[in-house]
Design an enzyme around this catalytic site. Structure first.
Site, PDB file in Angstrom:
ATOM      1  N   SER A 132      17.844 -23.780 -47.356  1.00 35.09           N
ATOM      2  CA  SER A 132      17.491 -22.591 -48.127  1.00 35.09           C
ATOM      3  C   SER A 132      18.101 -21.325 -47.519  1.00 35.09           C
ATOM      4  O   SER A 132      19.294 -21.181 -47.413  1.00 35.09           O
ATOM      5  CB  SER A 132      15.964 -22.496 -48.239  1.00 35.09           C
ATOM      6  OG  SER A 132      15.571 -21.506 -49.134  1.00 35.09           O
ATOM      7  N   ASP A 151      19.592 -16.915 -52.560  1.00 33.62           N
ATOM      8  CA  ASP A 151      19.591 -17.469 -51.204  1.00 33.62           C
ATOM      9  C   ASP A 151      20.515 -18.680 -51.157  1.00 33.62           C
ATOM     10  O   ASP A 151      21.204 -18.987 -52.138  1.00 33.62           O
ATOM     11  CB  ASP A 151      18.171 -17.801 -50.747  1.00 33.62           C
ATOM     12  CG  ASP A 151      17.540 -18.929 -51.553  1.00 33.62           C
ATOM     13  OD1 ASP A 151      17.988 -19.164 -52.682  1.00 33.62           O
ATOM     14  OD2 ASP A 151      16.587 -19.572 -51.052  1.00 33.62           O
ATOM     15  N   ASP A 190      20.316 -21.906 -51.337  1.00 34.50           N
ATOM     16  CA  ASP A 190      20.253 -22.989 -52.321  1.00 34.50           C
ATOM     17  C   ASP A 190      19.901 -22.495 -53.719  1.00 34.50           C
ATOM     18  O   ASP A 190      19.672 -23.295 -54.629  1.00 34.50           O
ATOM     19  CB  ASP A 190      19.285 -24.078 -51.870  1.00 34.50           C
ATOM     20  CG  ASP A 190      17.827 -23.617 -51.844  1.00 34.50           C
ATOM     21  OD1 ASP A 190      17.583 -22.392 -51.739  1.00 34.50           O
ATOM     22  OD2 ASP A 190      16.939 -24.479 -51.927  1.00 34.50           O
ATOM     23  N   ASP A 224      17.342 -21.140 -55.113  1.00 36.25           N
ATOM     24  CA  ASP A 224      16.046 -21.309 -55.767  1.00 36.25           C
ATOM     25  C   ASP A 224      15.231 -20.023 -55.729  1.00 36.25           C
ATOM     26  O   ASP A 224      14.115 -19.968 -56.238  1.00 36.25           O
ATOM     27  CB  ASP A 224      15.256 -22.475 -55.166  1.00 36.25           C
ATOM     28  CG  ASP A 224      14.800 -22.260 -53.732  1.00 36.25           C
ATOM     29  OD1 ASP A 224      15.269 -21.287 -53.087  1.00 36.25           O
ATOM     30  OD2 ASP A 224      13.988 -23.062 -53.239  1.00 36.25           O
TER      31      ASP A 224
END
Length: 448
Positions: free
Chosen positions: A100, A240, A242, A244
């Site tokens: 992340s 960010d 990833d 999400d």
């Protein structure tokens, strides 16, 4: 062994804490547990742009294949793409290799079930139990029963197409800045906004394996805030690693955080009669201003502990369809069962356009209170004892009584470090900073 899974899968420094051996074990145990060994499962595997992703992907896929499962390799796609495509492809599970917003040396492995939901604690514990048992009872097929893998070349395109289907207007003439964090959004976000006709300005979209989240993205907003103003953009979005989570920047270079995003979207959905039970779900870290916004606008605000998985659990349990975190994890459950940065950005921009206002005007819907966070260094064995100490509790209660509803005190032990976090909100920045330091000092003194 201590619990392997944290609030967002298994995470650690790649190749020392999160090793290829562990990735293999997680692939093998996960494939077995998530299908209960009843049939030949299909499991999707994706990753972000960090350099250790290749190593962990290879090991994870090997573990999946070792129990006779089929591994569908998606390549570099956002985490929410895994949640969506797991359902679309009717797969048994999906796995995202990502840490992340963490620095490049970290990586993580998080599972989604066949419905695109992050796993419950009980399922994670089952996976860990299988590993700790030495894979007792787990099959090791041979010959033609060993699993196969293949790459799904259209995965990213299908996720982008789905994201575009959620917005009912084009963005022609709109100037949009994107900070892709040199992560998983570097293709998806740019392609989505260009397909909608926006004039797109992009930074941090050249991942080299090592620069993910490096002074960029949703945890480092300064560059985007300056860039939006310099390029005279109408709005900017930061993702960010990833993708999400998503935060925004208005045309004046001011941050629009997750609480403001949730306020704007909740108002938009409520006006369309699409906000389930007129309720939004947030964590205890959300600003007091979000509580006041909800109360003043006839909305309910449900609270959970920190972590988007707990937000989702509350949403599923009570039938809500909007929830999220201050950090930019926003779950729009009618569209995807996990935080989705690109979906959030599209929903926010649609709300702004339909209101015929600027981003800064829309952000005025909510007034955020100044917030201060101070860490108290304590004995690791005593960090949960703050609520047993009379003097500490009296200091907290005295301050909350003084606030009379216009401020609050939140104490949170760190899950990974010998720290107790003291968060205070109130109307006077200087005063709450002073009080946060006083309470942190008291906690350090009493729990050393």
């Amino acid at each position: 062994m201590s619990r392997m899974f944290g609030t967002d899968g298994v995470r650690g420094i790649a190749n020392t804490e999160l090793t290829a051996d562990l990735a293999y074990s997680l692939g093998r145990a996960g494939a077995y547990v998530l299908t209960e060994g009843t049939h030949k499962p299909k499991i999707l595997v994706a990753k972000d742009t960090r350099i250790s992703g290749d190593m962990l992907e290879a090991a994870l896929v090997a573990g999946i294949l070792s129990v006779g499962a089929e591994a569908v390799i998606l390549g570099v796609v956002p985490t929410p793409a895994v949640a969506h495509l797991t359902r679309q492809y009717k797969a048994d599970a999906g796995v995202m290799i990502s840490a992340s917003h963490n620095p490049v040396e970290y990586n993580g492995i998080k599972f989604f079930d066949g419905k695109g939901y992050k796993l419950s604690d009980s399922l994670e514990d089952q996976i860990q139990a299988v590993i700790e048992s030495g894979f007792e009872g787990v099959p090791s097929p041979v010959g033609g029963d060993v699993g196969r893998s293949y790459t799904e070349e259209t995965a990213l395109r299908e996720y982008i197409d789905y994201s575009l289907s959620t917005i009912k207007t084009d963005l022609k003439g709109l100037r949009v800045a994107l900070d892709c964090a040199n992560g998983a959004a570097y293709k998806a976000a740019v392609k989505a906004f260009r397909a909608l006709g926006a004039r797109v300005y992009v930074i941090n979209d050249n991942p080299d394996g090592n620069n993910i989240n490096e002074n960029c993205g949703s945890t480092h907003m300064e560059e985007l805030m300056d860039y939006v103003v310099r390029k005279q953009c109408d709005i900017g979005f930061a993702f960010d690693g990833d993708a999400d989570r998503c935060l925004a920047v208005d045309e004046n270079g001011n941050e629009i955080d997750g609480d403001k995003i949730m306020a704007i979207i909740s108002n938009y959905l409520r006006n369309k009669g699409k906000l389930a039970k007129d309720t939004l779900v947030a964590t205890v870290m959300s600003n007091l201003g979000l509580h006041k916004y909800a109360r003043d606008n006839g909305l309910e605000l449900a609270q959970t502990q920190v972590g988007d998985r707990y937000v989702l659990e509350e949403m599923l349990k009570e039938g809500y369809n909007l929830g999220g975190e201050q950090s930019g994890h926003v779950i729009l459950l009618d569209y995807n069962p996990t935080g989705d940065g690109i979906l959030t950005s599209l929903m926010l921009i649609q709300a702004i356009l339909e209101a015929n206002k600027t981003a800064s005007q829309m952000a005025e819907i909510i007034k955020l209170y100044p917030q201060v966070l101070v860490n108290a260094k304590v004995n690791a064995d005593k960090k949960y004892d703050y609520n047993k100490d009379t003097e500490i509790q009296e200091a907290i209660e005295k301050l909350e009584k003084e606030f009379a509803g216009n401020g609050r005190v939140l104490i949170r032990p760190s899950g990974t470090e010998p720290l107790v976090r003291v968060m205070i909100e109130g109307e006077d920045q200087e005063y709450i900073t002073k009080k946060a330091k006083e309470i942190a000092d008291l906690i350090e003194k009493k729990l050393k």
